[in-house]
Design an enzyme around this catalytic site. Structure first.
Site, PDB file in Angstrom:
ATOM      1  N   CYS A 117       0.916  -1.118  -0.020  1.00  0.00           N
ATOM      2  CA  CYS A 117      -0.085  -0.186   0.119  1.00  0.00           C
ATOM      3  C   CYS A 117       1.043   1.248   0.055  1.00  0.00           C
ATOM      4  CB  CYS A 117      -0.994  -0.035   1.196  1.00  0.00           C
ATOM      5  SG  CYS A 117      -0.101  -0.013   2.635  1.00  0.00           S
ATOM      6  N   LEU A 118       2.141   0.916   0.213  1.00  0.00           N
ATOM      7  CA  LEU A 118       3.160   2.248   0.253  1.00  0.00           C
ATOM      8  C   LEU A 118       3.700   2.576  -1.212  1.00  0.00           C
ATOM      9  CD1 LEU A 118       5.121   1.571   3.681  1.00  0.00           C
ATOM     10  CD2 LEU A 118       3.376   3.387   3.111  1.00  0.00           C
TER      11      LEU A 118
END
Length: 384
Positions: A240-241
């Site tokens: 998700c980064l």
């Protein structure tokens, strides 16, 4: 074995370490971390995750497993988690860390290998037990990593049942786990996180990422391009980064785009953008098709019906809109990067970041490539 039985076993196991010392807990977390991060097992789990779920790539997953697990272990060693953890003489207060009990760990299909041990380490550091609800698409991988952690518990005299996974990956079982646990740590999509927060049990959730980075007119563009390309392509963007959007100042936009192309980026034409959108969101929704999630750029382009050079590692889409009518402005879970242009001062970039994360990813992650401390402060104070 039903969910109630699993929880009962977890409570017995947790009670056995309820009074463990900080030294005993450190031995436990160290054993668990190295049981997973050792080279042969990291390689096995990486291969299993790719083969079972079909997301990401083997080499990056090995790196992810080892660095995330050992990184969390390193952070925990510097963080007191047992007994007295803080004393404020001026206020006359003493903070004492005590176990919560049984932690429910919800695991996404994109992270069946590294996510369980990082959650387990945090739970065990607080002398808690943890029970995982695996995703059905990648349950075998999660069960394997859990088995290694259970083995490590026993090696230091702790009950294996401190770490368990539900026997079946069913929604009803996950819901019951959330209801019976003392704390939920949920990693996954918005639906999973909402269910965790609505369960009635205290919960921490990590949902939609949609990471946005600003590249201003003062930035070291070579460094920025390197960082963006690496983040966008690592493990085919399962994290998700991973950068989902870049907001670049008009003065550096073209040069940055050229550097991204040099690093494997392919700028989609207007026609290719339409084809890509149809392939990624065939139902017109806001969640990308599983066919493109964490897949190589060449495969995504093939699905969309256009050709890209073999050296292509990520796709770039020029974007100027935000919201449901502009799906590239949201989280893509793929090696697809939305590139925005802004003019004027840093305030314009802050407004653009807020618009993007306001659509998806509010409160998650944003960053900036700059040489200006004032611009860092403006983004930090101006974003939501």
């Amino acid at each position: 074995m039903d969910v109630a039985d699993v929880i009962a076993r977890a409570r017995v196991a947790q009670a056995a370490i309820d009074r463990w010392t900080a030294e005993q807990v450190e031995d436990l977390t160290t054993a668990v971390a190295y049981a997973v991060a050792r080279k042969d097992r990291a390689e096995e789990l990486a291969r299993m995750a790719v083969d079972e779920a079909g997301f990401g790539n083997y080499a990056d997953k090995v790196t992810k497993i080892q660095r995330r697990v050992l990184g969390v272990l390193s952070d925990l060693r510097a963080t007191p988690t047992v007994g007295v953890v803080d004393t404020d003489a001026e206020r006359g207060t003493v903070t004492i860390a005590k176990p919560v009990g049984v932690v429910a760990g919800l695991i996404p299909t994109t992270g069946p290998d590294a996510t369980p041990p990082t959650k387990a380490l945090c739970a065990l550091a607080g002398r808690n037990a943890v029970v995982f609800a695996a995703h059905p698409r990648s349950k075998r991988t999660t069960d394997t990593v859990v088995a290694y952690m259970r083995e490590a518990c026993e090696q230091v005299g702790a009950p294996a049942d401190l770490v368990q996974s539900l026997p079946e990956a069913k929604i009803a079982h996950t819901q019951e786990l959330m209801r019976r646990a003392d704390l939920i740590v949920a990693t996954g999509g918005a639906g999973m996180v909402k269910a965790a927060y609505s369960s009635g049990t205290p919960a921490f959730g990590v949902g939609v990422g949609n990471c946005v980075h600003v590249v201003d007119e003062t930035a070291d563009l070579t460094d920025a391009a390197d960082a963006i390309a690496i983040a966008k392509t690592f493990d085919h963007a399962t994290s998700c980064l991973a950068d989902n959007a870049v907001v670049a100042h008009a003065d550096v936009y073209d040069e940055l785009l050229g550097l991204l192309r040099d690093r494997g980026g392919h700028l989609c034409s207007a026609a290719e953008k339409e084809q890509l959108q149809a392939a990624m969101w065939p139902d017109g929704g806001h969640i990308p098709s599983v066919d493109v999630i964490a897949k190589p750029a060449t495969r995504i382009a093939e699905l969309a019906g256009f050709d890209v050079p073999d050296r292509t590692t990520f796709l770039v889409v020029a974007e100027d809109g935000v919201g449901p009518d502009h799906p590239f402005s949201g989280e893509k879970l793929s090696v697809v990067l939305a590139l925005y242009r802004y003019e004027g001062g840093i305030e314009a970039a802050v407004d653009q970041v807020n618009a993007i994360t306001g659509y998806q990813g509010l409160g998650h992650t944003c960053g900036i490539h700059t040489r200006s401390d004032e611009h860092v402060d403006a983004l930090a104070h101006g974003t939501r």
